[in-house]
Scaffold this motif. Sequence first.
Motif, PDB file in Angstrom:
ATOM      1  N   GLU A 169      18.802  -0.960   4.242  1.00  0.00           N
ATOM      2  CA  GLU A 169      18.864  -1.877   3.099  1.00  0.00           C
ATOM      3  C   GLU A 169      17.604  -2.677   2.970  1.00  0.00           C
ATOM      4  OE1 GLU A 169      22.499  -3.481   4.704  1.00  0.00           O
ATOM      5  OE2 GLU A 169      23.200  -1.503   4.187  1.00  0.00           O
ATOM      6  N   ALA A 170      17.220  -3.209   4.315  1.00  0.00           N
ATOM      7  CA  ALA A 170      15.551  -3.766   3.954  1.00  0.00           C
ATOM      8  C   ALA A 170      14.591  -2.711   3.379  1.00  0.00           C
ATOM      9  CB  ALA A 170      15.405  -4.314   5.466  1.00  0.00           C
ATOM     10  N   ALA A 171      14.637  -1.443   3.720  1.00  0.00           N
ATOM     11  CA  ALA A 171      13.582  -0.728   3.390  1.00  0.00           C
ATOM     12  C   ALA A 171      13.878  -0.542   1.643  1.00  0.00           C
ATOM     13  CB  ALA A 171      13.647   0.671   4.034  1.00  0.00           C
ATOM     14  N   VAL A 172      15.077  -0.291   1.420  1.00  0.00           N
ATOM     15  CA  VAL A 172      15.444  -0.274  -0.217  1.00  0.00           C
ATOM     16  C   VAL A 172      14.811  -1.393  -0.939  1.00  0.00           C
ATOM     17  CG1 VAL A 172      17.163  -0.181  -1.755  1.00  0.00           C
ATOM     18  CG2 VAL A 172      17.299   1.414   0.291  1.00  0.00           C
ATOM     19  N   SER A 173      15.202  -2.596  -0.311  1.00  0.00           N
ATOM     20  CA  SER A 173      14.682  -3.905  -0.824  1.00  0.00           C
ATOM     21  C   SER A 173      13.153  -4.091  -1.059  1.00  0.00           C
ATOM     22  CB  SER A 173      15.063  -5.138  -0.140  1.00  0.00           C
ATOM     23  OG  SER A 173      14.778  -6.308  -0.706  1.00  0.00           O
ATOM     24  N   ALA A 174      12.337  -3.540  -0.012  1.00  0.00           N
ATOM     25  CA  ALA A 174      10.953  -3.506   0.014  1.00  0.00           C
ATOM     26  C   ALA A 174      10.518  -2.388  -1.154  1.00  0.00           C
ATOM     27  CB  ALA A 174      10.498  -3.112   1.543  1.00  0.00           C
ATOM     28  N   VAL A 175      10.791  -1.310  -0.956  1.00  0.00           N
ATOM     29  CA  VAL A 175      10.457  -0.219  -2.046  1.00  0.00           C
ATOM     30  C   VAL A 175      10.701  -1.019  -3.357  1.00  0.00           C
ATOM     31  CG1 VAL A 175      11.146   1.814  -3.131  1.00  0.00           C
ATOM     32  CG2 VAL A 175      11.123   1.781  -0.436  1.00  0.00           C
ATOM     33  N   ARG A 176      11.853  -1.493  -3.721  1.00  0.00           N
ATOM     34  CA  ARG A 176      12.192  -1.913  -5.287  1.00  0.00           C
ATOM     35  C   ARG A 176      11.100  -3.085  -5.566  1.00  0.00           C
ATOM     36  NH1 ARG A 176      13.205   2.286  -6.562  1.00  0.00           N
ATOM     37  NH2 ARG A 176      15.170   3.039  -6.903  1.00  0.00           N
ATOM     38  N   THR A 177      10.696  -3.920  -4.645  1.00  0.00           N
ATOM     39  CA  THR A 177       9.528  -5.090  -4.731  1.00  0.00           C
ATOM     40  C   THR A 177       8.468  -4.505  -5.261  1.00  0.00           C
ATOM     41  OG1 THR A 177      10.709  -6.327  -2.996  1.00  0.00           O
ATOM     42  CG2 THR A 177       8.248  -6.762  -3.717  1.00  0.00           C
ATOM     43  N   HIS A 178       8.096  -3.264  -4.890  1.00  0.00           N
ATOM     44  CA  HIS A 178       6.621  -2.569  -5.078  1.00  0.00           C
ATOM     45  C   HIS A 178       6.774  -1.354  -6.231  1.00  0.00           C
ATOM     46  CE1 HIS A 178       4.875  -5.316  -2.249  1.00  0.00           C
ATOM     47  NE2 HIS A 178       5.694  -5.009  -1.333  1.00  0.00           N
ATOM     48  N   GLN A 215       0.888  -1.207  -0.056  1.00  0.00           N
ATOM     49  CA  GLN A 215       0.164   0.063  -0.023  1.00  0.00           C
ATOM     50  C   GLN A 215       0.786   1.244  -0.055  1.00  0.00           C
ATOM     51  OE1 GLN A 215      -2.660   0.228   3.216  1.00  0.00           O
ATOM     52  NE2 GLN A 215      -2.967   2.626   2.978  1.00  0.00           N
ATOM     53  N   ALA A 216       2.031   1.110   0.822  1.00  0.00           N
ATOM     54  CA  ALA A 216       2.780   2.348   1.077  1.00  0.00           C
ATOM     55  C   ALA A 216       3.589   2.785  -0.218  1.00  0.00           C
ATOM     56  CB  ALA A 216       3.750   2.243   2.126  1.00  0.00           C
TER      57      ALA A 216
END
Length: 414
Positions: free
Chosen positions: A103-112, A74-75
């Motif tokens: 790094e975890a946040a960058v990975s999550a952003v790139r997933t969506h 959603q974000a």
Amino acid sequence: MKIAVAGTGYVGLSVALLLSQHHEVHALDIVPEKVELLNSGKSPIVDTEITRFLDRNTSGERPLNFQATLDPAQAYTDADYAVIATPTNYDEKRNYFDTSSVEAAVSAVRTHAPNAWIVIKSTIPVGYTQQLRDNLNDDRIIFSPEFLREGEALYDNLHPSRIVVGAPVDDEASVGAAKTFASMLAQGADPKEASRRNDDGTTGIPELVVGTTEAEAIKLFANTYLALRVAYFNELDTYAESRGLNTRDIIDGVCLDPRIGGGYNNPSFGYGGYCLPKDTKQLLANYSTVPQNLIEAIVEANRTRKDFVADEILDRVSGISNPTVGIYRLTMKSGSDNFRQSAIQGVMKRLKAKGINVIVYEPTLNKPDFFSSPVTHDLGAFKAQSDVIVANRWNNDLADVSYKIYTRDLFRRD
């Protein structure tokens, strides 16, 4: 634009609310209670301006396009910008910020959102953004340092001293994205800031777009200078106390020099909080192959100050049989709920190492003890049980037992 913000601490939440005045903002957090509070119009942190913004939004006085969520999809989905404001604590063993949350946040952003511009607002080591861009082969990551005071985060976003965004200077697209993000931050500021006069004769909020590594260095050097100011006036106070001099008279005279000024000059038990301790240590680590004396001295001065303060308190209780020292608040500043790396904790640990009984008054801490010392919310009982009360910052709640108080808060302000 749609903007996602990862993290709803002081930095993330203040940026999210600022931008939500003109953009669609989704603030992501992993704590359900914080998300529920935010979506009901309540602030999970102590910050007067954040509370006021949320109150105005709930009442309809100042509508914001803001929503908190636990759902990364959603974000991040279709986000134009994703701001990362996750915590980066300093790892003492590695002498390096723990950047795993970034790094975890960058990975999550790139997933969506594979094409979103990622803006890192977390504090990071010098050179980290370029290293991340290279390692991930991702040229849509930039950096924007924050310059916020604890408890005044949104106010400082509304009235910024300057806006700095870092992007590789030879990457036209990244520089353009950096300028756009800077203009978005300026757009959300108090409209009066557009006409303010700066010391250099310019008008408005200074906006600076520099290389990512230069932007990272700006953040660490700025905070280390502030730590230097704190350490300097604390050492002035140590000298005056040791020689029986009036510290305040000396500080007043020194600070009348306009080149010195009156900022960060109120003696304390040492610098602490979210940024100064970790930023000074990280900067010192970045100097590992560069000649220096001053940066290391700043870090050491903070330790020495805590030693001095602890010794002063021990002198106060030296004639008392089995004394109890009360620690009034673990927080760094008045009106704050943060006691991360607060200097008073260092003093407390030094007293306990000498076998002194310690009791803590901290109304924001819902635990029975702190480092094996009892915690109470009963101020009256706390005063009665304490032979000496140690307070980094004065509060009028202590006026009736002023004879018990040990503080170096000469100006009665943060």
